[in-house]
Design a protein around this motif. Structure first.
Motif, PDB file in Angstrom:
ATOM      1  N   ASN A 234      49.860  39.205  41.487  1.00  0.00           N
ATOM      2  CA  ASN A 234      49.039  38.717  40.378  1.00  0.00           C
ATOM      3  C   ASN A 234      49.732  37.568  39.648  1.00  0.00           C
ATOM      4  N   GLY A 235      49.042  36.426  39.572  1.00  0.00           N
ATOM      5  CA  GLY A 235      49.608  35.243  38.926  1.00  0.00           C
ATOM      6  C   GLY A 235      50.437  34.385  39.859  1.00  0.00           C
ATOM      7  N   LEU A 255      38.331  40.466  52.127  1.00  0.00           N
ATOM      8  CA  LEU A 255      37.322  39.457  51.814  1.00  0.00           C
ATOM      9  C   LEU A 255      36.728  39.707  50.430  1.00  0.00           C
ATOM     10  N   ARG A 256      36.470  40.967  50.100  1.00  0.00           N
ATOM     11  CA  ARG A 256      35.920  41.291  48.783  1.00  0.00           C
ATOM     12  C   ARG A 256      36.892  40.898  47.672  1.00  0.00           C
ATOM     13  N   VAL A 257      38.183  41.135  47.899  1.00  0.00           N
ATOM     14  CA  VAL A 257      39.191  40.762  46.898  1.00  0.00           C
ATOM     15  C   VAL A 257      39.173  39.250  46.684  1.00  0.00           C
ATOM     16  N   ASN A 261      38.204  38.869  43.118  1.00  0.00           N
ATOM     17  CA  ASN A 261      39.497  39.129  42.469  1.00  0.00           C
ATOM     18  C   ASN A 261      39.642  40.580  42.034  1.00  0.00           C
ATOM     19  N   GLU A 262      38.815  41.467  42.602  1.00  0.00           N
ATOM     20  CA  GLU A 262      38.893  42.893  42.279  1.00  0.00           C
ATOM     21  C   GLU A 262      39.247  43.711  43.513  1.00  0.00           C
ATOM     22  N   TYR A 263      39.972  44.800  43.283  1.00  0.00           N
ATOM     23  CA  TYR A 263      40.343  45.696  44.376  1.00  0.00           C
ATOM     24  C   TYR A 263      40.422  47.114  43.819  1.00  0.00           C
ATOM     25  N   PRO A 271      38.037  49.805  39.606  1.00  0.00           N
ATOM     26  CA  PRO A 271      38.548  48.540  40.153  1.00  0.00           C
ATOM     27  C   PRO A 271      39.597  47.910  39.234  1.00  0.00           C
ATOM     28  N   LYS A 272      40.536  47.208  39.848  1.00  0.00           N
ATOM     29  CA  LYS A 272      41.538  46.445  39.103  1.00  0.00           C
ATOM     30  C   LYS A 272      41.368  44.973  39.458  1.00  0.00           C
ATOM     31  N   LYS A 273      41.916  44.104  38.622  1.00  0.00           N
ATOM     32  CA  LYS A 273      41.828  42.675  38.877  1.00  0.00           C
ATOM     33  C   LYS A 273      43.198  42.114  39.241  1.00  0.00           C
TER      34      LYS A 273
END
Length: 446
Positions: A234-235, A255-257, A261-263, A271-273
């Protein structure tokens, strides 16, 4: 010796402070106002500033911001004759190391100085380490003067300053991770996380856990929560090596991430970002893989925003001498050998070899040769057998009835069928691309 700047308009107090600080082994520089104090900062490598709050040409609390803007590693201790809580709070907000009252807190000055110096030394070490890491992965340290590698470096420099997803392609051992690190260190994320994961190393289940993380109790053996590489990046930058080996199910999740930007961690429902830059690498032809339904075409087009193909070593023979001298010096120094000279025949055999393992193989060959060398000159005797006798192997005539002759003929037929597409030829032959190149060189197939 550590340098301390004392800024105070009271000559007697400044002189007393100077004697006290000097007696502790510090080098002291003095100034009577803010203007001259800033000049002293520019002229000297100051570690800590002891500064009065009320001075003829300004306020020390405000001056603190100017010091921090110009000299971020310098620590500032503010001194005041009239302790005001509001000034103290603002001083700490502006970045002061501490804020003390003259007279009442005189016994705190020396201990504070030692603590401030300790912080400065730690900050300087961190900056030096960051610089060394940055230098280690600088584009300037990628060795090569051939046209092919210079074009690749130019492309990488241009895309480094963007946030675009990058796909690094090329054979194993060409230096894809080195390029990924250099791109990261020359991007807006420099100094932030760079996390690398090889997708071919793990089973599907372990790879999913490494990538997305898991919650305690999500599966047998999940004894505690675990952060995934996506969260760690992240970052910063996430480097996925050998992405062509990733199972199709995980490709859909990745691909969804990339799109949201969520998983979701394994065993969790919330979900987290994570906002990161993705650099992927592969030695496969992902376009062909997607056409054959072994790699998701939607992920391929999402990854292939900016592709950089790193040429194999046999296509940049001009760089072999440069790389050779670099590795010889590196390995000689590592085992405390004096500088080794390089025999012309040694270098010639390196330049004419096909290098299926690319730079990684060259590096290993040089390390072996340096260790084996008993003189101050590297000769071809220190090279592996296949390098010493490569000309004999390529020039020998094959019997029409030998298995090698049949193999050569079959490779040639498949190569003709694919119109020279080596990746497709290797796939049809069910061998690795590196193995195919080795066979092409062995049988002198053009």
């Amino acid at each position: 010796m550590k340098n301390v700047l004392i800024i105070d308009d009271e000559d007697k107090l400044r002189g007393l402070l100077s004697r006290i600080v000097t007696s502790e082994g510090f080098n002291v520089v003095e100034a009577a106002d803010l203007k001259s104090g800033f000049k002293k900062l520019e002229q000297n490598d100051i570690d800590v500033v002891l500064c009065d709050v009320l001075l003829p040409d300004g306020n020390g609390v405000d001056f603190l911001q100017k010091i921090k803007a110009g000299f971020p590693l310098t620590e500032v201790i503010l001194l005041t004759a009239y302790g005001k809580i509001s000034d103290g709070v603002q001083a700490m907000k502006n970045g002061a190391f501490d804020y003390i009252v003259k007279g009442d807190d005189n016994d705190k000055i020396i201990p504070l100085l030692y603590r401030a110096i300790e912080k400065v030394q730690l900050q300087k070490k961190v900056k030096l380490l960051e610089k060394r890491i940055s230098d280690k992965y600088s584009f300037d340290l990628i060795i090569g003067k051939s046209k092919g590698i210079e074009q690749v470096i130019d492309l990488a420099k241009k895309v480094a300053k963007t946030n675009s997803t990058i796909l690094l392609t090329g054979e194993t051992g060409t230096g894809k991770e080195v390029f990924a690190q250099a791109i990261h260190e020359n991007s807006h994320s420099a100094g932030k996380s760079f996390v690398a994961l090889n997708c071919s190393t793990f089973s599907k289940e372990i790879l999913e856990s490494e990538l997305f993380g898991h919650k305690q109790g999500a599966f047998t053996g999940a004894l505690k929560d675990k952060k995934g590489f996506i969260e760690e990046a992240n970052g910063g930058t996430l480097f996925l090596d050998e992405i062509g080996e990733m199972p199709l199910e995980l490709q859909a999740k990745l691909l969804r991430v990339l799109e949201t930007n969520e998983y979701i961690q394994i065993g969790d429902t919330m979900p987290k970002k994570s906002n990161f830059r993705l650099i992927a690498a592969t030695n496969r032809d992902l376009k062909l893989e997607s056409e054959e339904h072994r790699f998701r075409s939607d992920l391929y087009y999402r990854l292939n925003i900016f592709e950089i193909n790193i040429p194999p070593l046999r296509e940049r023979t001009k760089d072999i001498p440069l790389l050779t001298y670099f590795f010889v010096d590196k390995f000689s120094n590592s085992i405390n050998k004096k500088a080794l000279k390089i025999d012309d025949d040694f270098l010639h055999k390196l330049e004419t070899y096909h290098w299926p393992g690319n730079i990684r193989e060259l590096k290993n060959v040089i390390e072996r040769a340096v260790i084996l060398s008993n003189s101050d000159v590297l000769t071809s005797d220190a090279l592996p057998y296949e390098l010493q006798h490569q000309s004999d192997k390529s020039n020998k005539t094959l019997s029409a009835f030998s298995m090698q002759s049949i193999e050569k003929l079959h490779i040639q037929k498949v190569l003709n069928y694919t119109k020279g597409n080596k990746a497709e030829t290797a796939r049809l032959l069910e061998i690795g691309v590196a193995t195919l190149y080795r066979k092409l060189d062995e049988y002198n197939i053009q």
